[in-house]
Design a protein around this motif. Structure first.
Motif, mmCIF file in Angstrom:
data_model
loop_
_atom_site.group_PDB
_atom_site.id
_atom_site.type_symbol
_atom_site.label_atom_id
_atom_site.label_comp_id
_atom_site.label_asym_id
_atom_site.label_seq_id
_atom_site.Cartn_x
_atom_site.Cartn_y
_atom_site.Cartn_z
ATOM 1 N N GLY A 1 7.758 8.202 4.240
ATOM 2 C CA GLY A 1 8.159 7.944 5.624
ATOM 3 C C GLY A 1 7.603 6.624 6.130
ATOM 4 O O GLY A 1 8.291 5.870 6.820
ATOM 5 N N ALA A 2 6.350 6.311 5.764
ATOM 6 C CA ALA A 2 5.753 5.038 6.175
ATOM 7 C C ALA A 2 6.455 3.859 5.521
ATOM 8 O O ALA A 2 6.686 2.818 6.160
ATOM 9 C CB ALA A 2 4.266 5.028 5.823
ATOM 10 N N ALA A 3 6.812 3.998 4.233
ATOM 11 C CA ALA A 3 7.462 2.905 3.517
ATOM 12 C C ALA A 3 8.828 2.570 4.103
ATOM 13 O O ALA A 3 9.255 1.406 4.073
ATOM 14 C CB ALA A 3 7.603 3.262 2.033
ATOM 15 N N LEU A 4 9.520 3.567 4.645
ATOM 16 C CA LEU A 4 10.827 3.312 5.249
ATOM 17 C C LEU A 4 10.724 2.350 6.428
ATOM 18 O O LEU A 4 11.702 1.681 6.768
ATOM 19 C CB LEU A 4 11.449 4.635 5.711
ATOM 20 N N PHE A 5 9.535 2.254 7.033
ATOM 21 C CA PHE A 5 9.321 1.299 8.111
ATOM 22 C C PHE A 5 8.627 0.034 7.620
ATOM 23 O O PHE A 5 8.969 -1.083 8.014
ATOM 24 C CB PHE A 5 8.481 1.942 9.222
ATOM 25 N N ALA A 6 7.637 0.190 6.751
ATOM 26 C CA ALA A 6 6.797 -0.940 6.356
ATOM 27 C C ALA A 6 7.528 -1.949 5.484
ATOM 28 O O ALA A 6 7.332 -3.165 5.634
ATOM 29 C CB ALA A 6 5.550 -0.435 5.631
ATOM 30 N N VAL A 7 8.350 -1.492 4.548
ATOM 31 C CA VAL A 7 9.021 -2.418 3.635
ATOM 32 C C VAL A 7 10.008 -3.320 4.366
ATOM 33 O O VAL A 7 9.969 -4.551 4.198
ATOM 34 C CB VAL A 7 9.692 -1.651 2.480
ATOM 35 N N PRO A 8 10.915 -2.785 5.208
ATOM 36 C CA PRO A 8 11.790 -3.691 5.969
ATOM 37 C C PRO A 8 11.015 -4.635 6.883
ATOM 38 O O PRO A 8 11.389 -5.804 7.044
ATOM 39 C CB PRO A 8 12.669 -2.734 6.781
ATOM 40 N N THR B 1 11.367 19.266 7.288
ATOM 41 C CA THR B 1 10.212 18.783 6.533
ATOM 42 C C THR B 1 10.259 17.270 6.390
ATOM 43 O O THR B 1 9.249 16.583 6.573
ATOM 44 C CB THR B 1 10.159 19.444 5.148
ATOM 45 N N TRP B 2 11.432 16.725 6.091
ATOM 46 C CA TRP B 2 11.537 15.273 5.938
ATOM 47 C C TRP B 2 11.380 14.561 7.275
ATOM 48 O O TRP B 2 10.868 13.442 7.343
ATOM 49 C CB TRP B 2 12.854 14.914 5.257
ATOM 50 N N GLY B 3 11.798 15.228 8.341
ATOM 51 C CA GLY B 3 11.529 14.658 9.667
ATOM 52 C C GLY B 3 10.042 14.635 9.967
ATOM 53 O O GLY B 3 9.528 13.672 10.555
ATOM 54 N N ALA B 4 9.322 15.698 9.522
ATOM 55 C CA ALA B 4 7.869 15.729 9.695
ATOM 56 C C ALA B 4 7.199 14.646 8.858
ATOM 57 O O ALA B 4 6.232 14.018 9.298
ATOM 58 C CB ALA B 4 7.326 17.112 9.310
ATOM 59 N N PHE B 5 7.710 14.421 7.631
ATOM 60 C CA PHE B 5 7.194 13.333 6.802
ATOM 61 C C PHE B 5 7.353 11.984 7.509
ATOM 62 O O PHE B 5 6.441 11.158 7.505
ATOM 63 C CB PHE B 5 7.953 13.271 5.468
ATOM 64 N N LEU B 6 8.522 11.774 8.078
ATOM 65 C CA LEU B 6 8.799 10.506 8.744
ATOM 66 C C LEU B 6 7.854 10.293 9.914
ATOM 67 O O LEU B 6 7.263 9.209 10.073
ATOM 68 C CB LEU B 6 10.252 10.483 9.224
ATOM 69 N N MET B 7 7.672 11.321 10.732
ATOM 70 C CA MET B 7 6.776 11.203 11.876
ATOM 71 C C MET B 7 5.335 11.004 11.427
ATOM 72 O O MET B 7 4.587 10.206 12.011
ATOM 73 C CB MET B 7 6.888 12.451 12.750
ATOM 74 N N ARG C 1 0.822 -1.211 0.000
ATOM 75 C CA ARG C 1 0.000 0.000 0.000
ATOM 76 C C ARG C 1 0.853 1.257 0.000
ATOM 77 O O ARG C 1 0.691 2.143 -0.844
ATOM 78 C CB ARG C 1 -0.922 0.019 1.233
ATOM 79 N N VAL C 2 1.767 1.359 0.939
ATOM 80 C CA VAL C 2 2.499 2.615 1.100
ATOM 81 C C VAL C 2 3.611 2.780 0.077
ATOM 82 O O VAL C 2 3.876 3.889 -0.398
ATOM 83 C CB VAL C 2 3.042 2.751 2.536
ATOM 84 N N PHE C 3 4.267 1.671 -0.309
ATOM 85 C CA PHE C 3 5.393 1.774 -1.246
ATOM 86 C C PHE C 3 4.926 2.203 -2.627
ATOM 87 O O PHE C 3 5.432 3.177 -3.200
ATOM 88 C CB PHE C 3 6.125 0.429 -1.337
ATOM 89 N N TRP C 4 3.949 1.492 -3.198
ATOM 90 C CA TRP C 4 3.489 1.832 -4.550
ATOM 91 C C TRP C 4 2.767 3.169 -4.573
ATOM 92 O O TRP C 4 2.890 3.928 -5.549
ATOM 93 C CB TRP C 4 2.597 0.717 -5.090
ATOM 94 N N ALA C 5 2.021 3.468 -3.517
ATOM 95 C CA ALA C 5 1.334 4.762 -3.468
ATOM 96 C C ALA C 5 2.340 5.904 -3.432
ATOM 97 O O ALA C 5 2.141 6.942 -4.086
ATOM 98 C CB ALA C 5 0.420 4.822 -2.250
ATOM 99 N N ALA C 6 3.430 5.733 -2.687
ATOM 100 C CA ALA C 6 4.464 6.769 -2.636
ATOM 101 C C ALA C 6 5.094 6.974 -4.006
ATOM 102 O O ALA C 6 5.297 8.121 -4.452
ATOM 103 C CB ALA C 6 5.534 6.395 -1.610
ATOM 104 N N LEU C 7 5.406 5.879 -4.718
ATOM 105 C CA LEU C 7 5.994 6.002 -6.054
ATOM 106 C C LEU C 7 5.044 6.734 -7.002
ATOM 107 O O LEU C 7 5.463 7.596 -7.789
ATOM 108 C CB LEU C 7 6.314 4.616 -6.609
ATOM 109 N N ILE D 1 4.776 7.462 10.346
ATOM 110 C CA ILE D 1 4.668 6.551 11.491
ATOM 111 C C ILE D 1 3.291 6.668 12.129
ATOM 112 O O ILE D 1 2.611 5.664 12.375
ATOM 113 C CB ILE D 1 5.768 6.855 12.526
ATOM 114 N N LEU D 2 2.862 7.913 12.416
ATOM 115 C CA LEU D 2 1.614 8.137 13.139
ATOM 116 C C LEU D 2 0.379 7.790 12.326
ATOM 117 O O LEU D 2 -0.619 7.312 12.872
ATOM 118 C CB LEU D 2 1.527 9.601 13.581
ATOM 119 N N ASN D 3 0.418 8.026 11.014
ATOM 120 C CA ASN D 3 -0.789 7.889 10.216
ATOM 121 C C ASN D 3 -0.827 6.629 9.360
ATOM 122 O O ASN D 3 -1.870 6.316 8.785
ATOM 123 C CB ASN D 3 -0.952 9.109 9.301
#
Length: 306
Positions: free
Chosen positions: A194-201, A69-75, A44-50, A78-80
């Motif tokens: 930001g979500a994909a950085l956690f979800a894919v691994p 800004t990228w730190g806000a993206f990462l947070m 969901r998050v990886f393909w949607a981000a691409l 995670i949260l959403n």
């Protein structure tokens, strides 16, 4: 200070968002017949981000470069996305889906409280409290009040779902505070990255490498989840966030369970209980109170015609 409110356009986009996310229940359920929860979330998050970054490039929008800004993206990711998806998926392994939907609808209650604590223009008024409470009661009635009898705070599954709902509420406030200055497309793409950085691994660790040979209906379900239910849906998410504020945005969680029930009755030929229709009426009353237009019209003095 002017209070955030739901315009007719915001209501329309909020309803469309609820319709799309109501369909997610069907698509994810189909995908889970063949692949694991972590893999579904990663797709969901990886393909949607691409997809969204591709649209950003095509439109020539500026890609944010600041570390804040990228730190806000990462947070935000995670949260959403990463945290609530994981908590609610794990919770559903241990409690009934009806109870999960009811607890997920608590996002609106958490969202109004969090927004009131953070933003001056989303203060907690008696009308907002009454509207959310009545709307939440409608969701409970539509799904079935007996599901609440199985609620047990000692259940880790129930606590996990409530934790996911609270995470969504925090995300609404965080998104408005840190990302509302960005174009909705850029904000959505950055959040999903930001979500994909956690979800894919996590998917590789928990489920192994993704399978290439999947059933056509699984591919279709993943395509809906990624393209419509995530990429397009989060464009709407950030548009409504900018128009109506985080507390109003999270009212979509009150609309999703009725949509899921209706889609189940239509697509899966499930029987729609009579209480669901009564629940929809109560829910509509709660949303009307939140909107406030009906109440203002009722209080408006009627001048006799000459």
């Amino acid at each position: 200070m002017t209070q955030k409110s739901l315009s007719p356009r915001a209501w329309a986009e909020l309803a469309l968002l609820a319709l799309i996310w109501g369909g997610i229940f069907l698509s994810v359920r189909v995908a889970l017949d063949e692949i694991g929860v972590a893999t579904v979330v990663a797709h969901r998050v990886f393909w949607a981000a691409l997809i969204l970054w591709g649209v950003v490039l095509v439109r020539g929008l500026e890609i944010p470069k600041g570390w804040r800004t990228w730190g806000a993206f990462l947070m935000m990711g995670i949260l959403n996305n990463a945290l609530p998806y994981a908590l609610m998926a794990w919770g559903q392994l241990h409690i009934e889906s009806g109870l999960t939907s009811i607890l997920n609808a608590a996002t609106a209650l958490f969202g109004v409280a969090v927004a009131a604590a953070v933003f001056r223009d989303e203060r907690l008024t008696a009308r907002r409290v009454a509207g959310v409470a009545i709307g939440f009661a409608g969701v409970v009635l539509a799904i079935g009040p007996e599901a609440l009898l199985r609620f047990d705070l000692r259940s880790l599954g129930q606590i996990a779902v409530l934790g996911g709902a609270f995470s969504y509420a925090l995300a609404g406030a965080w998104g408005r505070k840190t990302l509302s200055h960005l174009p909705p497309l850029t904000a959505a793409a950055g959040m999903l990255t930001g979500a994909a950085l956690f979800a894919v691994p996590a998917a590789f660790w928990l489920d192994g490498a993704p399978q290439a040979s999947l059933a056509p209906r699984t591919f279709a379900a993943l395509a809906y989840a990624a393209v419509i239910g995530t990429a397009f849906a989060y464009l709407l998410y950030f548009r409504v966030l900018a128009m109506a504020g985080s507390g109003n945005l999270l009212l979509t969680t009150l609309l999703i369970p009725p949509v899921a029930i209706l889609l189940g009755a239509w697509v899966l030929d499930e029987t729609l209980p009579r209480r669901a229709l009564a629940g929809f009426l109560v829910l509509a009353a709660g949303l009307a109170i939140l909107d406030g237009r009906v109440l203002r019209m009722a209080r408006r003095p009627q001048h006799p015609r000459p």
